[in-house]
Design a protein around this motif. Sequence first.
Motif, PDB file in Angstrom:
ATOM      1  N   ARG A   1      -1.125  -1.589  -1.255  1.00 35.72           N
ATOM      2  CA  ARG A   1      -1.640  -2.347  -0.098  1.00 35.72           C
ATOM      3  C   ARG A   1      -1.929  -3.792  -0.472  1.00 35.72           C
ATOM      4  O   ARG A   1      -1.610  -4.714   0.283  1.00 35.72           O
ATOM      5  N   ALA A   2      -2.498  -3.996  -1.670  1.00 38.64           N
ATOM      6  CA  ALA A   2      -2.842  -5.350  -2.114  1.00 38.64           C
ATOM      7  C   ALA A   2      -1.577  -6.192  -2.318  1.00 38.64           C
ATOM      8  O   ALA A   2      -1.520  -7.347  -1.893  1.00 38.64           O
TER       9      ALA A   2
ATOM     10  N   ALA B   1      -4.142   1.443  -3.406  1.00 40.40           N
ATOM     11  CA  ALA B   1      -4.770   0.122  -3.272  1.00 40.40           C
ATOM     12  C   ALA B   1      -3.835  -0.969  -3.813  1.00 40.40           C
ATOM     13  O   ALA B   1      -3.686  -2.026  -3.199  1.00 40.40           O
ATOM     14  N   ILE B   2      -3.187  -0.681  -4.941  1.00 39.76           N
ATOM     15  CA  ILE B   2      -2.261  -1.657  -5.536  1.00 39.76           C
ATOM     16  C   ILE B   2      -1.117  -1.948  -4.562  1.00 39.76           C
ATOM     17  O   ILE B   2      -0.764  -3.106  -4.326  1.00 39.76           O
TER      18      ILE B   2
ATOM     19  N   GLN C   1      -6.167   4.366  -6.457  1.00 39.30           N
ATOM     20  CA  GLN C   1      -5.938   3.070  -7.103  1.00 39.30           C
ATOM     21  C   GLN C   1      -4.496   2.617  -6.902  1.00 39.30           C
ATOM     22  O   GLN C   1      -4.243   1.458  -6.585  1.00 39.30           O
TER      23      GLN C   1
END
Lengths: 202, 202
Positions: free
Chosen positions: A182-183, A179-180, A176
Amino acid sequence: MNDGLLIVLSGPSGAGKGTIHDKVLQIMPEIKKSISVTTRKPRKHEIEGVHYYFKTEEEYSQMIADGEFLETASVYCHNYGTPKAPVFEMLKNGSDVIFEIDNFGSRQIKKKYPDAVTIYIMPPSFEELERRLIARGTETPDSLKTRLGNARRELSEYKDFDYIVFNDDADVATEQVVAIIRAEKCRMYRNEQTVKGMLKRK
Amino acid sequence: MNDGLLIVLSGPSGAGKGTIHDKVLQIMPEIKKSISVTTRKPRKHEIEGVHYYFKTEEEYSQMIADGEFLETASVYCHNYGTPKAPVFEMLKNGSDVIFEIDNFGSRQIKKKYPDAVTIYIMPPSFEELERRLIARGTETPDSLKTRLGNARRELSEYKDFDYIVFNDDADVATEQVVAIIRAEKCRMYRNEQTVKGMLKRK
């Protein structure tokens, strides 16, 4: 080139932010860690400029007076702080920089660098937090009580953070956080220059 | 339980939003697609309630009058729209819903549902966009010119979106969209209820 991301991982002791910090760096080894300055004496195996920059009280006070710190705190009569210049330099060069730091440090960083991405690592429950702290075997009944009290107070500050990650399974929580990161690189305002350049051409 | 995410994928034709939309659904098959209502006649193989809900002009106009649409548009004298009720129902039940739609539709959705996560799929360059449109072999010189003109106009609306994903490699771009979806679920305000519940207990 876009600036790097300043990523802050916080959370009460026992939430597992240290484990997640290390796992994120295994998946994204290109992310830089910032090196703190401290007034405490080096422990054996601690190398100047690798683990810490070791300074005298006088040198440290001068750095504070000169506004050289991104964040600074006093823990058990020793000062610990993050010098601004090297971090801002890494960000300017497009490197991401990650911090594992407490709520107080996180707030100081966000204030001096509002573009910081702050992530709060939460235990799945208080019961689980207590279980983990006991499992460490390093807590006396009193220190356990104190840590749990602090945890409750710290957790109530969750609103100061951009993201909340519940650390039930460290690998899932790490994914997670990855992902944060990369986002956040895809956020519109971080890519405006690239798009403007594209629209100018041809 | 947290509401699901309403995810919008937009981008000029040739940017590859359709491909990415399908790849995201392969990785996250739990994400729901919304079914549009249209006034055009069914093509063979098109099933009512699977591909579209087919309505007469009168029925469609009545739905508009009753404010039943999340977004609606007229394309080549046919109306296409997304009914609000089923989408909001899926979100309330905690399902994520994804849309592949143009800028105009995306703006209508964001207006009616500000919590929508809007992602703009960009071609890596105009040259590449042109190359892709030619490669389709379906464009006449005139339609190509029109599409590129539209693309330039549409791309200049990038500021309306929360995220920008450059589609150079469809798999990389898909991973970025998946990361955005995972990250958005960790946003602080989406997890407030869970944290408040945790702080209340014990």
